[in-house]
Design an enzyme around this catalytic site. Structure first.
Site, PDB file in Angstrom:
ATOM      1  N   GLY A  74       0.687  -1.235   0.043  1.00 48.72           N
ATOM      2  CA  GLY A  74       0.084   0.093   0.157  1.00 48.72           C
ATOM      3  C   GLY A  74       0.594   1.236   0.116  1.00 48.72           C
ATOM      4  O   GLY A  74       0.093   2.361  -0.287  1.00 48.72           O
ATOM      5  N   ASN A 110      -7.075  -4.756  -1.627  1.00 50.43           N
ATOM      6  CA  ASN A 110      -7.456  -3.456  -2.193  1.00 50.43           C
ATOM      7  C   ASN A 110      -6.405  -2.857  -3.397  1.00 50.43           C
ATOM      8  O   ASN A 110      -6.918  -2.353  -4.325  1.00 50.43           O
ATOM      9  CB  ASN A 110      -8.133  -2.529  -1.579  1.00 50.43           C
ATOM     10  CG  ASN A 110      -9.447  -3.115  -0.637  1.00 50.43           C
ATOM     11  OD1 ASN A 110     -10.477  -2.746  -1.021  1.00 50.43           O
ATOM     12  ND2 ASN A 110      -9.449  -3.997   0.242  1.00 50.43           N
ATOM     13  N   THR A 111      -5.347  -2.990  -2.591  1.00 56.97           N
ATOM     14  CA  THR A 111      -4.224  -2.185  -3.298  1.00 56.97           C
ATOM     15  C   THR A 111      -4.001  -2.849  -4.657  1.00 56.97           C
ATOM     16  O   THR A 111      -3.778  -2.269  -5.830  1.00 56.97           O
ATOM     17  CB  THR A 111      -2.952  -2.186  -2.544  1.00 56.97           C
ATOM     18  OG1 THR A 111      -3.150  -1.741  -1.350  1.00 56.97           O
ATOM     19  CG2 THR A 111      -1.890  -1.098  -3.140  1.00 56.97           C
ATOM     20  N   GLU A 142      -0.464  -6.541  11.299  1.00 53.06           N
ATOM     21  CA  GLU A 142       0.388  -7.523  10.967  1.00 53.06           C
ATOM     22  C   GLU A 142       1.236  -7.927  12.288  1.00 53.06           C
ATOM     23  O   GLU A 142       1.491  -9.030  12.682  1.00 53.06           O
ATOM     24  CB  GLU A 142       1.569  -7.195   9.858  1.00 53.06           C
ATOM     25  CG  GLU A 142       0.943  -7.312   8.725  1.00 53.06           C
ATOM     26  CD  GLU A 142       0.688  -8.553   7.895  1.00 53.06           C
ATOM     27  OE1 GLU A 142       1.492  -9.379   8.106  1.00 53.06           O
ATOM     28  OE2 GLU A 142      -0.123  -8.498   6.999  1.00 53.06           O
ATOM     29  N   CYS A 171      -9.533  -1.787   2.911  1.00 53.37           N
ATOM     30  CA  CYS A 171      -8.175  -2.495   2.912  1.00 53.37           C
ATOM     31  C   CYS A 171      -8.342  -3.619   3.602  1.00 53.37           C
ATOM     32  O   CYS A 171      -9.338  -3.932   4.712  1.00 53.37           O
ATOM     33  CB  CYS A 171      -7.192  -1.925   3.741  1.00 53.37           C
ATOM     34  SG  CYS A 171      -5.559  -2.917   4.029  1.00 53.37           S
ATOM     35  N   THR A 172      -8.055  -4.948   3.191  1.00 55.38           N
ATOM     36  CA  THR A 172      -8.421  -6.306   3.609  1.00 55.38           C
ATOM     37  C   THR A 172      -8.113  -6.584   4.920  1.00 55.38           C
ATOM     38  O   THR A 172      -8.264  -7.389   5.763  1.00 55.38           O
ATOM     39  CB  THR A 172      -8.294  -7.592   2.682  1.00 55.38           C
ATOM     40  OG1 THR A 172      -6.827  -7.422   2.402  1.00 55.38           O
ATOM     41  CG2 THR A 172      -9.193  -7.485   1.524  1.00 55.38           C
ATOM     42  N   HIS A 173      -6.994  -5.756   5.360  1.00 58.44           N
ATOM     43  CA  HIS A 173      -6.356  -5.669   6.724  1.00 58.44           C
ATOM     44  C   HIS A 173      -7.297  -5.218   7.619  1.00 58.44           C
ATOM     45  O   HIS A 173      -7.405  -5.631   8.845  1.00 58.44           O
ATOM     46  CB  HIS A 173      -4.933  -5.245   6.737  1.00 58.44           C
ATOM     47  CG  HIS A 173      -3.740  -6.014   6.172  1.00 58.44           C
ATOM     48  ND1 HIS A 173      -3.727  -6.297   5.157  1.00 58.44           N
ATOM     49  CD2 HIS A 173      -2.821  -6.400   6.923  1.00 58.44           C
ATOM     50  CE1 HIS A 173      -2.638  -6.913   4.826  1.00 58.44           C
ATOM     51  NE2 HIS A 173      -1.953  -6.980   6.133  1.00 58.44           N
TER      52      HIS A 173
END
Ligand code: DGL
Length: 263
Positions: free
Chosen positions: A43, A74-75, A151, A183-185
């Site tokens: 990202g 998403n990025t 993370e 963002c999938t995070h």
């Protein structure tokens, strides 16, 4: 359609938010997950690099015999979908449209979008949301520190809270009714984000929406549950990933392999 194996990739742990919904809604199919942890974050990188990394990830999952590709990042979705569609002869699903549709379904007129700097800069969410409804008012905010915090497993930590309040301040002041996690995070920090936004603001993400779309494409006769194999490939294996991943998925990540994408 009949899918024997679905390939899912992300830069790291975030794509597991999409995989988890796929596992529950598409019970019959083998799945391959690739996390490009060695090169995370995507990202903060340039479009050219994100496209190159995405093509390499896609090439790997395709080599595992998949028949549908889910770009659970998403990025990568914001930058690389046309390249992936051109390169690989199979259905390729990104998460941007699914996220945008989930946000529009809430009925909000003012939507806030948070995402990585690369996704925000691409304008992909504004374009997609405006295509669905040109009258929407959209407010965006890049949140570069969220991915490393997730993370690190700091989903609900006081440090994350302070940083999140700083990022979300302008969106709260804009009176948004829906916050889209681009963002999938970020769904991993959904509890904290929802608490900061307050009960009047709906927080949505793309995971359920994309998984439902794919589940809807599966032949009804093929929906019955049977045993299947889920393999996890990581470009860098850390005990933390396995620990957090298993915790989040609610079961042990059984087949985990390290992979070298040759770059
Ligand atoms: N999870 C990814 C996304 O949805 C990317 C995070 C990153 O590598 O920066 O954008």
């Amino acid at each position: 359609m009949k899918f024997n194996r679905i390939g899912v990739f992300d830069s790291g742990i975030g794509g597991l938010t999409v995989l988890r919904e796929l596992l529950s809604l598409v019970p019959h199919t083998d799945m391959i997950y690739l996390g490009d942890c060695a090169r995370l974050p995507y990202g903060t990188k340039s479009p050219k690099t994100v496209i190159r990394y995405s093509l390499q990830c896609a090439e790997f999952v395709v080599s595992k015999g998949i028949d549908i590709m889910v770009v659970a990042c998403n990025t990568a979705s914001a930058h690389a979908i046309p390249n992936l569609e051109k390169e690989f002869a199979m259905p390729v699903f990104g998460v941007i449209e699914a996220g945008a549709r989930a946000a529009v379904r809430t009925g909000a007129e003012k939507i806030g979008v948070i995402a990585t700097p690369a996704t925000i800069k691409s304008g992909a969410y504004e374009t997609t949301l405006k295509t669905i409804n040109p009258n929407l008012k959209i407010y965006t905010k890049a949140c570069p520190l969220f991915v490393p915090l997730v993370e690190e497993g700091l989903f609900d930590d006081e440090v994350t809270d302070i940083i999140a309040r700083r990022y979300l301040d302008s969106l709260i002041n804009s009176d948004i009714q829906t916050l889209l996690l681009g963002c999938t995070h970020y769904p991993l920090m959904k509890g904290l984000l929802a608490r900061i936004m307050g009960t009047d603001i709906t927080v949505v993400d793309s995971a359920l929406s994309i998984a439902s779309t794919i589940a809807g494409m599966v032949e009804p006769g093929d929906r019955k549950s049977k045993s299947r194999i889920v393999e996890y490939y990581l470009t860098d294996i850390s005990p933390r990933f396995i620990e957090l991943g298993s915790l989040f998925l609610g079961h042990e990540m059984e087949y985990v392999y390290e992979v070298d994408l040759g770059v």
